[in-house]
Design a protein around this motif. Structure first.
Motif, PDB file in Angstrom:
ATOM      1  N   ARG A 103     -10.226   5.743  -0.748  1.00  0.00           N
ATOM      2  CA  ARG A 103     -10.426   6.502  -1.708  1.00  0.00           C
ATOM      3  C   ARG A 103      -9.479   5.369  -2.782  1.00  0.00           C
ATOM      4  N   HIS A 104     -10.089   4.422  -3.306  1.00  0.00           N
ATOM      5  CA  HIS A 104      -7.816   3.507  -4.033  1.00  0.00           C
ATOM      6  C   HIS A 104      -7.869   2.837  -4.621  1.00  0.00           C
ATOM      7  N   PHE A 105      -7.478   2.766  -5.473  1.00  0.00           N
ATOM      8  CA  PHE A 105      -7.334   2.022  -6.997  1.00  0.00           C
ATOM      9  C   PHE A 105      -6.040   0.774  -6.826  1.00  0.00           C
ATOM     10  N   CYS A 106      -6.166  -0.316  -7.603  1.00  0.00           N
ATOM     11  CA  CYS A 106      -4.674  -0.889  -7.576  1.00  0.00           C
ATOM     12  C   CYS A 106      -4.341  -0.726  -8.271  1.00  0.00           C
ATOM     13  N   ILE A 107      -2.901  -1.434  -8.618  1.00  0.00           N
ATOM     14  CA  ILE A 107      -2.280  -1.631  -9.710  1.00  0.00           C
ATOM     15  C   ILE A 107      -1.002  -3.321  -9.899  1.00  0.00           C
ATOM     16  N   GLN A 108      -0.704  -3.270 -10.831  1.00  0.00           N
ATOM     17  CA  GLN A 108       0.188  -4.324 -10.615  1.00  0.00           C
ATOM     18  C   GLN A 108       1.464  -4.336 -11.719  1.00  0.00           C
ATOM     19  N   ASP A 109       2.198  -4.419 -10.901  1.00  0.00           N
ATOM     20  CA  ASP A 109       3.765  -3.733 -11.491  1.00  0.00           C
ATOM     21  C   ASP A 109       4.309  -5.381 -12.234  1.00  0.00           C
ATOM     22  N   PRO A 110       5.666  -4.907 -12.933  1.00  0.00           N
ATOM     23  CA  PRO A 110       5.369  -6.272 -14.052  1.00  0.00           C
ATOM     24  C   PRO A 110       6.081  -7.458 -13.214  1.00  0.00           C
ATOM     25  N   ASN A 111       6.690  -7.248 -11.875  1.00  0.00           N
ATOM     26  CA  ASN A 111       6.810  -8.798 -11.394  1.00  0.00           C
ATOM     27  C   ASN A 111       5.676  -9.497 -10.398  1.00  0.00           C
ATOM     28  N   GLY A 112       4.912  -8.917 -10.930  1.00  0.00           N
ATOM     29  CA  GLY A 112       3.445  -9.246 -10.288  1.00  0.00           C
ATOM     30  C   GLY A 112       2.813  -8.371  -8.687  1.00  0.00           C
ATOM     31  N   VAL A 113       3.734  -7.700  -8.219  1.00  0.00           N
ATOM     32  CA  VAL A 113       3.585  -7.723  -6.914  1.00  0.00           C
ATOM     33  C   VAL A 113       2.601  -6.195  -7.228  1.00  0.00           C
ATOM     34  N   ALA A 130      -3.410   9.573 -13.703  1.00  0.00           N
ATOM     35  CA  ALA A 130      -1.328   9.343 -14.018  1.00  0.00           C
ATOM     36  C   ALA A 130      -1.177   8.161 -14.857  1.00  0.00           C
ATOM     37  N   ALA A 131      -2.137   7.078 -13.386  1.00  0.00           N
ATOM     38  CA  ALA A 131      -2.246   5.821 -13.640  1.00  0.00           C
ATOM     39  C   ALA A 131      -2.788   5.327 -15.292  1.00  0.00           C
ATOM     40  N   LYS A 132      -3.499   5.385 -15.412  1.00  0.00           N
ATOM     41  CA  LYS A 132      -4.595   5.027 -16.925  1.00  0.00           C
ATOM     42  C   LYS A 132      -3.517   6.116 -17.936  1.00  0.00           C
ATOM     43  N   SER A 133      -2.782   7.446 -17.938  1.00  0.00           N
ATOM     44  CA  SER A 133      -2.347   8.093 -18.914  1.00  0.00           C
ATOM     45  C   SER A 133      -1.329   7.384 -19.401  1.00  0.00           C
ATOM     46  N   LYS A 134      -0.021   6.675 -17.795  1.00  0.00           N
ATOM     47  CA  LYS A 134       1.098   5.633 -18.353  1.00  0.00           C
ATOM     48  C   LYS A 134       0.366   4.177 -18.656  1.00  0.00           C
ATOM     49  N   SER A 135      -0.655   3.937 -18.940  1.00  0.00           N
ATOM     50  CA  SER A 135      -1.193   2.485 -19.166  1.00  0.00           C
ATOM     51  C   SER A 135      -0.307   1.240 -17.914  1.00  0.00           C
ATOM     52  N   LEU A 136      -0.608   1.590 -16.676  1.00  0.00           N
ATOM     53  CA  LEU A 136      -0.670   0.521 -15.682  1.00  0.00           C
ATOM     54  C   LEU A 136      -1.511  -0.140 -15.807  1.00  0.00           C
ATOM     55  N   LYS A 137      -1.359  -1.158 -15.195  1.00  0.00           N
ATOM     56  CA  LYS A 137      -2.242  -2.515 -15.414  1.00  0.00           C
ATOM     57  C   LYS A 137      -3.305  -1.991 -13.709  1.00  0.00           C
ATOM     58  N   SER A 181       1.102  -1.206  -0.248  1.00  0.00           N
ATOM     59  CA  SER A 181      -0.173  -0.064   0.729  1.00  0.00           C
ATOM     60  C   SER A 181       0.671   1.240  -0.251  1.00  0.00           C
ATOM     61  N   LEU A 182       0.391   2.434  -1.125  1.00  0.00           N
ATOM     62  CA  LEU A 182       1.363   3.522  -1.438  1.00  0.00           C
ATOM     63  C   LEU A 182      -0.253   4.652  -0.755  1.00  0.00           C
ATOM     64  N   GLU A 183       0.320   5.433   0.430  1.00  0.00           N
ATOM     65  CA  GLU A 183      -0.887   6.242   0.705  1.00  0.00           C
ATOM     66  C   GLU A 183      -0.158   7.369  -0.296  1.00  0.00           C
ATOM     67  N   VAL A 184      -1.135   8.273  -0.999  1.00  0.00           N
ATOM     68  CA  VAL A 184      -1.109   9.837  -1.748  1.00  0.00           C
ATOM     69  C   VAL A 184      -1.905  10.877  -1.286  1.00  0.00           C
ATOM     70  N   GLU A 185      -1.843  11.886  -1.595  1.00  0.00           N
ATOM     71  CA  GLU A 185      -2.885  12.781  -0.890  1.00  0.00           C
ATOM     72  C   GLU A 185      -3.448  13.542  -1.856  1.00  0.00           C
ATOM     73  N   ASP A 186      -4.135  12.364  -2.984  1.00  0.00           N
ATOM     74  CA  ASP A 186      -5.352  12.863  -4.458  1.00  0.00           C
ATOM     75  C   ASP A 186      -5.420  11.339  -5.047  1.00  0.00           C
ATOM     76  N   ALA A 187      -6.084  10.758  -4.154  1.00  0.00           N
ATOM     77  CA  ALA A 187      -6.202   9.496  -5.430  1.00  0.00           C
ATOM     78  C   ALA A 187      -6.548   9.728  -6.981  1.00  0.00           C
ATOM     79  N   ASP A 188      -7.246  10.731  -7.181  1.00  0.00           N
ATOM     80  CA  ASP A 188      -8.206  10.597  -8.255  1.00  0.00           C
ATOM     81  C   ASP A 188      -6.504  10.872  -9.617  1.00  0.00           C
ATOM     82  N   ALA A 189      -6.181  12.107  -8.443  1.00  0.00           N
ATOM     83  CA  ALA A 189      -4.874  12.604  -9.725  1.00  0.00           C
ATOM     84  C   ALA A 189      -4.089  11.202  -9.529  1.00  0.00           C
ATOM     85  N   ALA A 190      -3.753  10.437  -8.569  1.00  0.00           N
ATOM     86  CA  ALA A 190      -2.397   9.117  -8.966  1.00  0.00           C
ATOM     87  C   ALA A 190      -4.117   8.578  -9.720  1.00  0.00           C
ATOM     88  N   PHE A 191      -5.094   8.271 -10.062  1.00  0.00           N
ATOM     89  CA  PHE A 191      -5.491   7.174 -10.588  1.00  0.00           C
ATOM     90  C   PHE A 191      -5.284   7.997 -12.525  1.00  0.00           C
TER      91      PHE A 191
END
Length: 138
Positions: free
Chosen positions: A107-117, A87-94, A75-85
């Motif tokens: 307020r949260h969302f999940c991504i997966q890194d290239p190693n499955g984390v 950014a994740a979409k704009s970078k085509s993160l999984k 888990s990584l806490e951020v100031e603004d989950a909407d802005a982080a989301f």
């Protein structure tokens, strides 16, 4: 009693280069140690994470197998989950869980890194009345 002064997870992964690129380019981490078998990253706010290759002869058997991707959430806490989301979409993160708000105060969302984390990107807010009594105040 053991009194920790800080903490960081270490994930045993098959691809250190992919971990380094993902965390530095997408999450703003900096490399503070880069060996052939281990890298250690730190964010500007002091969040730390390590990545180690499997089957290292210097490590005990319990630290030999690569992370399977299940049973752990980083888990990584951020100031603004909407802005982080955004950014994740704009970078085509999984994205593995779309942005949503939870009654327990996240307020949260999940991504997966290239190693499955799996990473849970979290913004905290006041929980609903139903969950307020679950929080322990000191």
């Amino acid at each position: 009693m053991i009194e920790p002064k800080s903490s960081f997870p270490v994930f045993i992964v098959k691809d250190l280069g992919a971990a380094k690129s993902f965390y530095t380019e997408n999450l703003g981490f900096d490399v503070v140690f880069a060996g052939d078998w281990y890298i250690h990253l730190v964010s500007s706010t002091g969040v730390q994470v390590g990545f180690m290759l499997p089957e290292q002869p210097t490590q005990p058997p319990v630290f030999q197998k690569p992370h399977s991707g299940e049973g752990v959430i980083f888990s990584l806490e951020v100031e603004d989950a909407d802005a982080a989301f955004a950014a994740a979409k704009s970078k085509s993160l999984k994205i593995t869980l779309e942005l949503r708000s939870e009654d327990w105060g996240q307020r949260h969302f999940c991504i997966q890194d290239p190693n499955g984390v799996y990473l849970d990107i979290v913004q905290s807010f006041e929980p609903t009345e139903e969950y307020q009594s679950d929080y322990v105040s000191k």
